[in-house]
Design an enzyme around this catalytic site. Structure first.
Site, PDB file in Angstrom:
ATOM      1  N   CYS A 112      47.480  44.566  56.349  1.00  0.00           N
ATOM      2  CA  CYS A 112      49.225  45.761  55.073  1.00  0.00           C
ATOM      3  C   CYS A 112      49.746  46.791  56.133  1.00  0.00           C
ATOM      4  O   CYS A 112      50.655  47.287  55.369  1.00  0.00           O
ATOM      5  CB  CYS A 112      48.004  46.233  53.937  1.00  0.00           C
ATOM      6  SG  CYS A 112      46.826  44.809  53.750  1.00  0.00           S
ATOM      7  N   HIS A 258      53.204  50.249  50.510  1.00  0.00           N
ATOM      8  CA  HIS A 258      52.361  48.747  50.044  1.00  0.00           C
ATOM      9  C   HIS A 258      51.865  48.368  48.579  1.00  0.00           C
ATOM     10  O   HIS A 258      50.993  49.302  48.100  1.00  0.00           O
ATOM     11  CB  HIS A 258      51.662  48.877  51.184  1.00  0.00           C
ATOM     12  CG  HIS A 258      51.066  47.921  50.844  1.00  0.00           C
ATOM     13  ND1 HIS A 258      51.003  46.394  51.265  1.00  0.00           N
ATOM     14  CD2 HIS A 258      49.124  47.475  51.101  1.00  0.00           C
ATOM     15  CE1 HIS A 258      50.249  45.086  51.134  1.00  0.00           C
ATOM     16  NE2 HIS A 258      48.905  46.156  50.886  1.00  0.00           N
ATOM     17  N   ASN A 288      49.571  41.028  46.449  1.00  0.00           N
ATOM     18  CA  ASN A 288      49.618  41.996  47.819  1.00  0.00           C
ATOM     19  C   ASN A 288      49.952  40.462  49.241  1.00  0.00           C
ATOM     20  O   ASN A 288      49.159  40.354  49.506  1.00  0.00           O
ATOM     21  CB  ASN A 288      47.937  41.580  47.964  1.00  0.00           C
ATOM     22  CG  ASN A 288      47.933  42.730  49.354  1.00  0.00           C
ATOM     23  OD1 ASN A 288      48.509  42.638  50.220  1.00  0.00           O
ATOM     24  ND2 ASN A 288      46.816  44.009  49.324  1.00  0.00           N
TER      25      ASN A 288
HETATM   26  O1  UT7 Z   1      46.068  46.095  50.888  1.00  0.00           O
HETATM   27  C1  UT7 Z   1      44.573  46.675  51.396  1.00  0.00           C
HETATM   28  C2  UT7 Z   1      44.243  45.837  50.644  1.00  0.00           C
HETATM   29  N1  UT7 Z   1      42.788  45.898  48.913  1.00  0.00           N
HETATM   30  C3  UT7 Z   1      43.185  46.524  48.489  1.00  0.00           C
HETATM   31  O2  UT7 Z   1      43.878  47.911  48.505  1.00  0.00           O
HETATM   32  C4  UT7 Z   1      42.739  46.182  47.058  1.00  0.00           C
HETATM   33  C5  UT7 Z   1      41.656  47.717  46.688  1.00  0.00           C
HETATM   34  N2  UT7 Z   1      40.550  47.266  45.442  1.00  0.00           N
HETATM   35  C6  UT7 Z   1      41.860  46.867  43.824  1.00  0.00           C
HETATM   36  O3  UT7 Z   1      42.567  46.964  43.925  1.00  0.00           O
HETATM   37  C7  UT7 Z   1      40.345  47.048  43.071  1.00  0.00           C
HETATM   38  O4  UT7 Z   1      39.387  47.311  42.943  1.00  0.00           O
HETATM   39  C8  UT7 Z   1      40.172  45.434  42.927  1.00  0.00           C
HETATM   40  C9  UT7 Z   1      41.844  45.029  41.898  1.00  0.00           C
HETATM   41  C10 UT7 Z   1      40.162  44.887  43.981  1.00  0.00           C
HETATM   42  C11 UT7 Z   1      38.648  45.209  41.958  1.00  0.00           C
HETATM   43  O5  UT7 Z   1      39.353  46.199  40.602  1.00  0.00           O
HETATM   44  P1  UT7 Z   1      38.703  46.984  39.824  1.00  0.00           P
HETATM   45  O6  UT7 Z   1      38.570  47.998  38.216  1.00  0.00           O
HETATM   46  O7  UT7 Z   1      38.418  48.199  40.915  1.00  0.00           O
HETATM   47  O8  UT7 Z   1      37.275  46.171  39.755  1.00  0.00           O
HETATM   48  P2  UT7 Z   1      35.683  46.569  40.086  1.00  0.00           P
HETATM   49  O9  UT7 Z   1      36.078  45.358  41.527  1.00  0.00           O
HETATM   50  O10 UT7 Z   1      34.853  47.000  40.102  1.00  0.00           O
HETATM   51  O11 UT7 Z   1      35.109  45.228  39.263  1.00  0.00           O
HETATM   52  C12 UT7 Z   1      35.066  45.654  38.079  1.00  0.00           C
HETATM   53  C13 UT7 Z   1      33.869  44.686  37.620  1.00  0.00           C
HETATM   54  C14 UT7 Z   1      33.071  43.915  38.060  1.00  0.00           C
HETATM   55  O12 UT7 Z   1      31.853  43.506  36.642  1.00  0.00           O
HETATM   56  P3  UT7 Z   1      30.799  44.407  36.507  1.00  0.00           P
HETATM   57  O13 UT7 Z   1      30.175  44.701  38.367  1.00  0.00           O
HETATM   58  O14 UT7 Z   1      31.490  45.785  36.333  1.00  0.00           O
HETATM   59  O15 UT7 Z   1      30.049  43.664  35.416  1.00  0.00           O
HETATM   60  C15 UT7 Z   1      33.743  42.306  38.995  1.00  0.00           C
HETATM   61  O16 UT7 Z   1      32.423  41.418  38.842  1.00  0.00           O
HETATM   62  O17 UT7 Z   1      35.263  43.330  37.376  1.00  0.00           O
HETATM   63  C16 UT7 Z   1      34.508  42.279  38.043  1.00  0.00           C
HETATM   64  N3  UT7 Z   1      35.699  41.243  38.648  1.00  0.00           N
HETATM   65  C17 UT7 Z   1      36.123  40.392  37.679  1.00  0.00           C
HETATM   66  N4  UT7 Z   1      36.149  40.203  36.389  1.00  0.00           N
HETATM   67  C18 UT7 Z   1      37.507  39.014  36.220  1.00  0.00           C
HETATM   68  C19 UT7 Z   1      36.307  41.262  39.642  1.00  0.00           C
HETATM   69  N5  UT7 Z   1      37.001  40.576  39.968  1.00  0.00           N
HETATM   70  C20 UT7 Z   1      37.151  40.116  38.837  1.00  0.00           C
HETATM   71  C21 UT7 Z   1      38.649  38.951  38.512  1.00  0.00           C
HETATM   72  N6  UT7 Z   1      38.714  38.847  36.568  1.00  0.00           N
HETATM   73  N7  UT7 Z   1      38.866  38.466  38.613  1.00  0.00           N
END
Ligand code: UT7
Length: 340
Positions: A112, A258, A288
């Site tokens: 990225c 980004h 992204n």
């Molecule tokens: O370009 C650089 C590369 N990438 C990034 O910059 C990405 C950076 N990270 C993010 O944007 C965020 O961390 C995400 C959007 C990927 C995830 O959001 P989050 O608020 O950090 O969620 P999390 O990964 O901490 O997950 C929270 C909960 C989890 O469930 P539990 O463990 O709390 O029960 C996940 O299993 O949300 C769950 N979850 C989902 N639920 C519904 C993860 N993905 C999904 C989904 N739908 N698609």
């Protein structure tokens, strides 16, 4: 004084196939509300009909050459982390298909951060007298590297391409890029990685390694940890480059960051003290797109008048590596079409 790289043309292209959050909900355990509220993404584009990264790069490259009014350049550089093949680089094929001649052509991999790293690399080619003009393209068909069954990554990434033509110029003219801030942190490389396919983990029966788990072929992402690194690194990098440029935060007319997550973009702007109406975003419609992310925003903003000649632009990127980078420029008088 060393020559600067100056933006002389801009072009971007998106594949026509749209994947909405609703489409994803029909195959993944997720909701439209979750995806939009956690990421800001409503839809993304995806390659179809066998198209790959080089196809996208050629389309964006054509538009950038047209925007610059040029038919040829001295070098073609392609930033991508979703190459058509592990060997060879895609840039020579892009150069051939664009008919720019037997010029220098190579790929650059910085996920990225690829667009900012690539601008610095191309500025170096110009300063070192290797090239007078460079076509620099960020292009990704990263949807092909994402596990369609993985709800943690499938909603996030999309495909697209953006390109600039850079020419030799002087540091004080509009469009001159720089200074730069670039950085990396390889200790956290595993937070965002595709494990298999490279020299560490090849897969073929003949190589005696035919049991690579399916998930290793796809991107794995420790989303929450990456989120925190992105906030810290993007904010620090932006402040560093502003210091180097001698710009105050109030000088920034447009912060083109980004597009990884709208919450990252909003928080970084807040931490920097930049008002949200100075932060163009297209993540809602493209997700992204890695190295294509920043030039896609530039092209749309330039085409719709949100980015005007004379605007002072700060660009900051962050991604796998980990890697990050920032640069600044005063926006030049270029004309392009919107990728949408
Ligand atoms: O370009 C650089 C590369 N990438 C990034 O910059 C990405 C950076 N990270 C993010 O944007 C965020 O961390 C995400 C959007 C990927 C995830 O959001 P989050 O608020 O950090 O969620 P999390 O990964 O901490 O997950 C929270 C909960 C989890 O469930 P539990 O463990 O709390 O029960 C996940 O299993 O949300 C769950 N979850 C989902 N639920 C519904 C993860 N993905 C999904 C989904 N739908 N698609």
């Amino acid at each position: 004084m060393a020559a600067s790289a100056v933006i002389a043309g801009l072009g971007a292209w998106l594949p026509p196939s749209v994947v909405t959050n609703g489409d994803l909900c029909s195959r993944l355990d997720t909701t439209e509300e979750w995806i939009e509220s956690r990421t800001g993404i409503r839809e993304r584009r995806e390659v179809s009909d066998g198209a790959a990264t080089v196809d996208l790069a050629v389309k964006a490259g054509e538009r950038a050459l047209k925007s610059a009014g040029l038919r040829s350049v001295d070098a073609v550089v392609l930033a991508t982390t979703s190459p058509d093949r592990t060997c060879p680089a895609g840039a020579p094929e892009v150069a051939s298909r664009l008919g720019v001649g037997a010029v220098a052509a190579f790929d650059l991999t910085s996920a990225c951060s690829g667009f900012v790293y690539g601008l610095a690399t191309c500025a170096g080619l110009i300063a070192a007298d290797v090239a007078e003009t460079v076509l620099f393209i960020g292009a990704e068909a990263f949807s092909t590297f994402v596990n369609p069954e993985d709800r943690a990554t499938a909603p996030i990434f999309g495909d697209g391409a953006g390109a600039v033509v850079l020419r030799r110029g002087s540091p004080d003219e509009p469009g001159a890029i720089g200074p730069f801030d670039l950085g990396s942190d390889g200790e956290n490389a595993d937070l965002l990685a595709v494990a298999a396919g490279g020299s560490r983990q090849r897969a073929s029966t003949r190589l005696g390694n035919d049991d690579v788990p399916t998930e290793d072929w796809y991107l794995s992402m420790a989303g929450r940890a990456i989120f925190q690194h992105a906030l810290a690194r993007m904010t620090a990098s932006a402040n560093t480059v502003l210091d180097r440029a001698g710009w105050a935060v109030a000088d920034v007319d447009r912060f083109v960051g980004h597009q990884a997550n709208i919450r990252i973009l909003t928080s970084v702007a807040q931490r920097l003290g930049i008002a949200q109406d100075r932060v163009p975003a297209n993540i809602d419609r493209v997700g992204n797109t890695l190295a294509a992310s920043i030039p896609l925003v530039l092209a749309e903003s330039c085409a719709n008048g949100h980015l005007r000649p004379g605007d002072r632009v700060l660009m900051t990127a962050f991604g796998a590596g980990l890697s990050w980078g920032s640069t600044v420029l005063v926006w030049p008088d270029v004309v392009t079409t919107s990728p949408f």
